[in-house]
Write an enzyme that holds these catalytic residues in place. Structure first.
Site, PDB file in Angstrom:
ATOM      1  N   TYR A 101       0.796  -1.122  -0.070  1.00  0.00           N
ATOM      2  CA  TYR A 101       0.046  -0.146  -0.109  1.00  0.00           C
ATOM      3  C   TYR A 101       0.898   1.187   0.011  1.00  0.00           C
ATOM      4  O   TYR A 101       1.936   1.529   0.726  1.00  0.00           O
ATOM      5  CB  TYR A 101      -0.828  -0.048   1.255  1.00  0.00           C
ATOM      6  CG  TYR A 101      -1.514   1.126   1.366  1.00  0.00           C
ATOM      7  CD1 TYR A 101      -3.104   1.207   0.797  1.00  0.00           C
ATOM      8  CD2 TYR A 101      -1.113   2.159   2.367  1.00  0.00           C
ATOM      9  CE1 TYR A 101      -3.592   2.523   1.038  1.00  0.00           C
ATOM     10  CE2 TYR A 101      -1.934   3.582   2.475  1.00  0.00           C
ATOM     11  CZ  TYR A 101      -3.044   3.545   1.693  1.00  0.00           C
ATOM     12  OH  TYR A 101      -3.756   4.848   1.640  1.00  0.00           O
ATOM     13  N   GLU A 189      -3.565   7.561  -3.732  1.00  0.00           N
ATOM     14  CA  GLU A 189      -3.160   6.082  -3.233  1.00  0.00           C
ATOM     15  C   GLU A 189      -3.237   5.134  -4.308  1.00  0.00           C
ATOM     16  O   GLU A 189      -3.847   4.973  -5.232  1.00  0.00           O
ATOM     17  CB  GLU A 189      -4.678   5.860  -2.564  1.00  0.00           C
ATOM     18  CG  GLU A 189      -4.757   4.709  -1.714  1.00  0.00           C
ATOM     19  CD  GLU A 189      -5.952   4.590  -1.045  1.00  0.00           C
ATOM     20  OE1 GLU A 189      -6.109   4.900   0.219  1.00  0.00           O
ATOM     21  OE2 GLU A 189      -7.043   3.660  -1.504  1.00  0.00           O
TER      22      GLU A 189
END
Ligand code: GDP
Ligand code: MN
Length: 382
Positions: A101, A189
């Site tokens: 991530y 993101e």
């Protein structure tokens, strides 16, 4: 403004962030054509602004032409959490060993941008954030200096990313931060960054949210606004210049002033109803704006009743009342009951002018909201 995955991936590719080969398709045939031009297996991915598409059936892998057709047929036109899928991204599937991530956003409590890195990326990052927040490494950035190379390396190292890919992941972290800063983004993101079996790293998903107030100096993003709109209603709101947010209830709400509209939303909820939207028509609620606002809420097929909450300041109640009358007179049959609460300048005159055959007039806000919620409930039963 939130970009679709395919738009964000184009931006990533331009910024040098590695993404899989892919192309957009709006029909089954087109999807198959794109898939055949790529290397199988491919991933077919719904392009709608909802999280967790994977879990909801909006992402399918295909090994060959027949499977690609099947995947596109099942995803195009499907309802994903209330949104109809009209576009799919067809992408070379990634043979991955790990999902990481990487994200950048503004940390308001620190008053600084924050870079986040975790080696526990993938579909369960939300539960990681809740249950093991220490597994997401956070590095704050001084915006006047930008993210320094050593900070990117530190974050990657602290997150426990395997050494042989750490350099490449750090490059992605740097790329994401620079992109965030350069594009007036509020959030960028990548979840997941995939580590492939060949030990490459690639952005397998892409989320990008931009500050709408900065679009005037971001012409490339301003050009993407129309395609980024979630649905026809949002596109319409942009066109009319309204602040509009679609919600999932059935009581339509129209007001002038953000605070007034928020209060109306809260009251609808308080009286047991479900708001269908936030719609602020702003000051100067002239007839055409009133008509446009009605067009918006009536276009939402979930709407079973509408409540107007107008406080007359410079905008006079009688003007608004005439606007509502003339907008509703254009219908042979008004789609749903409309309740109006007018207060402020010339409110009494306005209430006189409102045509009782077209609308229900209520003196108090509480009364108007309760009435609209009742109407919505009745329509719901029918
Ligand atoms: P989201 O569910 O909307 O966040 O969509 P993502 O693009 O993040 O995909 C969700 C999950 O689908 C990923 O975490 C993977 O497990 C899986 N997935 C997506 N793309 C691929 C792919 O190219 N290959 C494989 N094997 N899995 C994929
Ligand atoms: Mn994702």
């Amino acid at each position: 403004m939130k970009l679709h995955e395919y738009q964000a991936k184009e931006v990533f590719a331009d910024a040098g962030i590695p993404t899989p080969e892919s192309a957009l398709a709006t029909s089954v045939d087109e999807a198959v054509e794109v898939a055949d031009a790529l290397d199988y297996p491919v991933a077919v991915k719904a392009q709608v602004h909802v999280g967790g598409r994977g879990k909801a059936g909006g992402i399918k892998l295909a090994e060959n032409t027949a499977e690609a057709r099947e995947a596109a047929e099942s995803i195009l036109g499907m309802d994903l959490k209330g949104y109809t899928v009209d576009r799919v991204l067809v992408e070379e599937a990634v043979d991955f060993t790990n999902e990481l991530y990487v994200g950048v956003t503004m940390d308001r409590s620190e008053g600084a941008p924050v870079v986040m890195v975790s080696e526990r990326g993938g579909v369960d990052i939300e539960s990681v954030a809740e249950e093991a927040p220490e597994d997401i490494v956070r590095e704050h950035v001084d915006p006047s200096f930008g993210l320094q190379a050593y900070q990117a390396r530190n974050a990657v190292y602290d997150a426990g990313i395997e050494q042989d890919v750490a350099g490449d992941v750090a490059k992605i972290v740097q790329g994401v931060y620079d992109l965030w800063a350069d594009s007036d983004a509020t959030e960028v993101e990548i979840n997941p960054v995939m580590v492939t079996s060949e030990r490459d790293v690639v952005a397998a998903d892409a989320v990008m949210k931009l500050d709408e107030d900065a679009l005037f100096r971001q012409p490339a993003f301003a050009d993407m606004e129309e395609d980024a709109a979630e649905d026809d209603l949002e596109a319409k709101a942009n066109e009319y210049g309204f602040d509009y947010v679609r919600l999932d209830g059935n009581t339509g709400i129209i007001g002038n002033g953000a605070g007034l509209v928020m209060t109306t939303l809260d009251l609808v909820d308080y009286y047991g109803g479900q708001p269908a939207n936030f719609l602020d028509i702003g000051g100067g609620a002239k007839a055409d704006r009133v008509a446009n606002a009605l067009d918006m809420v009536f276009s939402d097929e979930n709407v079973d009743s509408v409540v107007f909450n107008i406080f007359g300041g410079i905008t006079r109640g009688d003007e608004v009342a005439r606007g509502i009358n003339s907008a509703l007179e254009q219908f042979d049959e008004i789609p749903t009951p409309v309740v109006v609460r007018l207060a402020g300048t010339n409110a009494a005159e306005g209430r006189e002018i409102l045509n009782d055959d077209l609308v229900t007039v209520e003196e108090t806000l509480e009364g108007a909201v309760q009435r609209a919620v009742e109407y919505a409930d009745e329509e719901d039963i029918q």
